[in-house]
Design a protein around this motif. Sequence first.
Motif, PDB file in Angstrom:
ATOM      1  N   VAL A 152       0.817  -1.237  -0.060  1.00 43.03           N
ATOM      2  CA  VAL A 152      -0.064  -0.120  -0.052  1.00 43.03           C
ATOM      3  C   VAL A 152       0.998   1.337  -0.111  1.00 43.03           C
ATOM      4  CG1 VAL A 152      -1.869   1.379   1.300  1.00 43.03           C
ATOM      5  CG2 VAL A 152      -1.794  -1.126   1.156  1.00 43.03           C
ATOM      6  N   ILE A 153       0.484   2.108  -0.799  1.00 44.27           N
ATOM      7  CA  ILE A 153       1.212   3.366  -0.856  1.00 44.27           C
ATOM      8  C   ILE A 153       0.403   4.638  -0.514  1.00 44.27           C
ATOM      9  CG2 ILE A 153       2.746   2.700  -2.833  1.00 44.27           C
ATOM     10  CD1 ILE A 153       0.616   4.388  -4.541  1.00 44.27           C
ATOM     11  N   THR A 154       1.336   5.470   0.304  1.00 45.46           N
ATOM     12  CA  THR A 154       0.494   6.701   0.680  1.00 45.46           C
ATOM     13  C   THR A 154       0.181   7.813  -0.043  1.00 45.46           C
ATOM     14  OG1 THR A 154       1.110   5.953   3.178  1.00 45.46           O
ATOM     15  CG2 THR A 154       0.364   8.287   2.954  1.00 45.46           C
ATOM     16  N   GLN A 155      -0.825   8.499  -0.446  1.00 45.56           N
ATOM     17  CA  GLN A 155      -0.992   9.505  -1.292  1.00 45.56           C
ATOM     18  C   GLN A 155      -0.486  10.678  -0.516  1.00 45.56           C
ATOM     19  OE1 GLN A 155      -1.841   9.234  -4.605  1.00 45.56           O
ATOM     20  NE2 GLN A 155      -2.536   7.037  -4.242  1.00 45.56           N
ATOM     21  N   PRO A 156      -0.223  11.758  -1.432  1.00 44.36           N
ATOM     22  CA  PRO A 156       0.295  13.143  -0.587  1.00 44.36           C
ATOM     23  C   PRO A 156      -0.935  13.689   0.283  1.00 44.36           C
ATOM     24  CG  PRO A 156       0.611  13.206  -3.205  1.00 44.36           C
ATOM     25  CD  PRO A 156      -0.094  11.992  -2.853  1.00 44.36           C
ATOM     26  N   ASP A 157      -2.168  13.417   0.143  1.00 36.55           N
ATOM     27  CA  ASP A 157      -3.006  13.924   0.794  1.00 36.55           C
ATOM     28  C   ASP A 157      -3.348  13.031   2.190  1.00 36.55           C
ATOM     29  OD1 ASP A 157      -4.249  11.436  -0.196  1.00 36.55           O
ATOM     30  OD2 ASP A 157      -5.875  12.444  -1.079  1.00 36.55           O
ATOM     31  N   GLY A 158      -2.514  11.888   2.289  1.00 35.51           N
ATOM     32  CA  GLY A 158      -2.632  11.092   3.342  1.00 35.51           C
ATOM     33  C   GLY A 158      -3.391   9.636   3.245  1.00 35.51           C
ATOM     34  N   ASP A 159      -3.880   9.782   2.347  1.00 32.59           N
ATOM     35  CA  ASP A 159      -5.015   8.600   2.067  1.00 32.59           C
ATOM     36  C   ASP A 159      -3.937   7.242   1.519  1.00 32.59           C
ATOM     37  OD1 ASP A 159      -7.006   9.930   2.764  1.00 32.59           O
ATOM     38  OD2 ASP A 159      -7.619  10.519   0.424  1.00 32.59           O
ATOM     39  N   SER A 160      -4.107   6.365   1.806  1.00 31.37           N
ATOM     40  CA  SER A 160      -3.740   4.931   1.495  1.00 31.37           C
ATOM     41  C   SER A 160      -4.337   4.295   0.238  1.00 31.37           C
ATOM     42  CB  SER A 160      -3.655   4.046   2.503  1.00 31.37           C
ATOM     43  OG  SER A 160      -2.797   4.382   3.563  1.00 31.37           O
ATOM     44  N   ALA A 161      -3.747   3.669  -0.719  1.00 28.91           N
ATOM     45  CA  ALA A 161      -4.214   2.960  -1.803  1.00 28.91           C
ATOM     46  C   ALA A 161      -3.605   1.895  -2.304  1.00 28.91           C
ATOM     47  CB  ALA A 161      -4.245   4.130  -2.999  1.00 28.91           C
ATOM     48  N   PRO A 162      -3.912   0.982  -2.650  1.00 31.92           N
ATOM     49  CA  PRO A 162      -3.071  -0.492  -3.129  1.00 31.92           C
ATOM     50  C   PRO A 162      -2.116   0.074  -4.454  1.00 31.92           C
ATOM     51  CG  PRO A 162      -5.440  -0.828  -2.946  1.00 31.92           C
ATOM     52  CD  PRO A 162      -5.201   0.619  -3.014  1.00 31.92           C
ATOM     53  N   SER A 163      -1.085  -0.408  -4.441  1.00 27.45           N
ATOM     54  CA  SER A 163       0.097  -0.157  -5.650  1.00 27.45           C
ATOM     55  C   SER A 163      -0.267  -1.070  -6.604  1.00 27.45           C
ATOM     56  CB  SER A 163       1.274  -0.164  -4.777  1.00 27.45           C
ATOM     57  OG  SER A 163       1.741  -1.371  -4.173  1.00 27.45           O
ATOM     58  N   GLY A 164      -0.968  -2.265  -6.253  1.00 25.94           N
ATOM     59  CA  GLY A 164      -0.864  -3.297  -7.463  1.00 25.94           C
ATOM     60  C   GLY A 164       0.149  -4.490  -7.078  1.00 25.94           C
ATOM     61  N   ILE A 165       1.347  -4.081  -6.291  1.00 28.50           N
ATOM     62  CA  ILE A 165       2.236  -4.895  -5.931  1.00 28.50           C
ATOM     63  C   ILE A 165       1.641  -6.160  -5.087  1.00 28.50           C
ATOM     64  CG2 ILE A 165       4.538  -5.390  -5.126  1.00 28.50           C
ATOM     65  CD1 ILE A 165       5.055  -2.480  -5.980  1.00 28.50           C
ATOM     66  N   GLU A 166       1.830  -7.244  -5.088  1.00 29.27           N
ATOM     67  CA  GLU A 166       1.323  -8.317  -4.130  1.00 29.27           C
ATOM     68  C   GLU A 166       2.797  -9.022  -3.816  1.00 29.27           C
ATOM     69  OE1 GLU A 166      -1.401 -10.671  -6.314  1.00 29.27           O
ATOM     70  OE2 GLU A 166      -2.977  -8.968  -6.123  1.00 29.27           O
ATOM     71  N   VAL A 167       3.097  -9.426  -2.449  1.00 26.09           N
ATOM     72  CA  VAL A 167       4.059  -9.891  -1.651  1.00 26.09           C
ATOM     73  C   VAL A 167       3.386 -11.286  -1.129  1.00 26.09           C
ATOM     74  CG1 VAL A 167       6.088 -10.075  -0.418  1.00 26.09           C
ATOM     75  CG2 VAL A 167       5.324  -7.966  -1.646  1.00 26.09           C
ATOM     76  N   TYR A 168       4.076 -12.644  -1.688  1.00 25.67           N
ATOM     77  CA  TYR A 168       3.728 -13.618  -0.982  1.00 25.67           C
ATOM     78  C   TYR A 168       4.931 -14.657  -0.446  1.00 25.67           C
ATOM     79  CZ  TYR A 168      -0.642 -12.995  -3.940  1.00 25.67           C
ATOM     80  OH  TYR A 168      -1.719 -12.652  -4.358  1.00 25.67           O
TER      81      TYR A 168
END
Length: 486
Positions: A152-168
């Motif tokens: 998950v990446i954090t946007q400049p406004d502080g919101d979190s959003a999935p980056s599309g990267i998945e780790v297993y």
Amino acid sequence: MTKRARAVPSRQRTRELRRTLWPRGLRARLLVAFVLVTVLGAAAAAWSSAGSASTALVTSTQARLAETIAGQIGAITPELTYPPDQESLDRLRAAVGPNTLVTYQNLRSVSGDGTELITDAVRTEVRGGNRLVTQRIVAEGTPWLLVGTPVVITQPDGDSAPSGIEVYAVHDLTDVEQQIEGFTRSAAGTAALALPPAVLLALVAARSVLRPVREVRDTARRLAAGDLDARSPPRGADELAELTVTINEMAESVQTSMAAMQRMQADARRFAADVSHELRTPLSTLTAVVEVLAATADEMAADSRESAQLAITETHRLVRLVEDLMEVSRFDAGSARLHSEEVDVVGAVRDCLRVRDWLNRVELVAPEEIRLSLDRRRLDVIVANLVGNALRHGAPPVRVRVLTSHEQVWIEVTDSGPGIPQRVLPHVFDRFYKADAARTRTPGSGLGLAIALENARLHGGELAADNIDGGGARFVLRLPVSISAP
């Protein structure tokens, strides 16, 4: 119906096997029950502790690994470029460790063969939610922990959003499984250690419980053997003490009742013996008078002759009753004795019939001679009572058979009458018993068969009664062989 018929024997065999395997003695059952309860309780507590420790270990290991992976991903994420290239995925995969799979759209970075164990369920939950997912599986006997999480990446406004990267990541839980097996062995050892103390405690408890039971048992055996003074001292205030008190009260009641019964029996025997003895002298005089009366009865008028015959019959009946009562009193007092001599049984039976003028009314089936050591007078009493009973209550033909073997001599008396009613059979040898209570005036005294039975037992033999097929009563006298002729 067939299946049910086959199932019944199977259930019977199961019950028989259960009875065979289950301990029969009270001590063994108490011991087994106490040991089972103790060991099962210890085992349950140990297994419960082992289960709780195992669950806590797995949970803590899972949380630790998940936290480690999340920390490794969080440390490398700020250095990645978005959208990531292959090099970024490789850096992320190297930071997490071996057996790791990192994906972004069509890009993949893989290390180790363990990533093949990642299930579709884990992939679906990772793609559908913004959270870390774990799953435990067993592959080819080896336990594994599957961990999957989106980056998950954090946007400049502080919101979190999935980056599309998945780790297993895939981690081997063999070490954890070995620790769990160690807990299990420890639980089994704890249960085994509880066995010796449980056996000792069971023995002590069984001894304390069974001691009063054994005392009550010994008291009951002494009472059954005739020792009415037997008592058990009660100990304590539990149920066993109450049982002991009850047994003592029962013994006291039985002793009191037996003493009263013995006094009444002794009084009854003494009364019968005294009355019989006192009647002998007047009856002797009366018999002499009756004999004179019988000799002159033919010269009397019809009415006087009928009265004289009635007096003669009743006097003879009274004499026989007194003689029977005296004989019974001897048996009750234990003073009856055998005067044994070597006797031809067949000849004695024939003489018994001849003296009473029964030879023309009774068929005698016997060998030429059977010699025994017995009391001839008492044998005559037995045969006379049996044959007289058959002639009086049965129907012709009346048959007397004498048989012998190496161990016994049988004298069998049968008739062709209606037989003995089933309700009467258990009482035919009772004193004064009559099948028809309304028939109080009969030629017999009601003591003949009882005296015959006592005489048979005095010889060490037995007398039995039953019915033969086709009608008719049968009485069988069995005498043991003591002296037999060659």
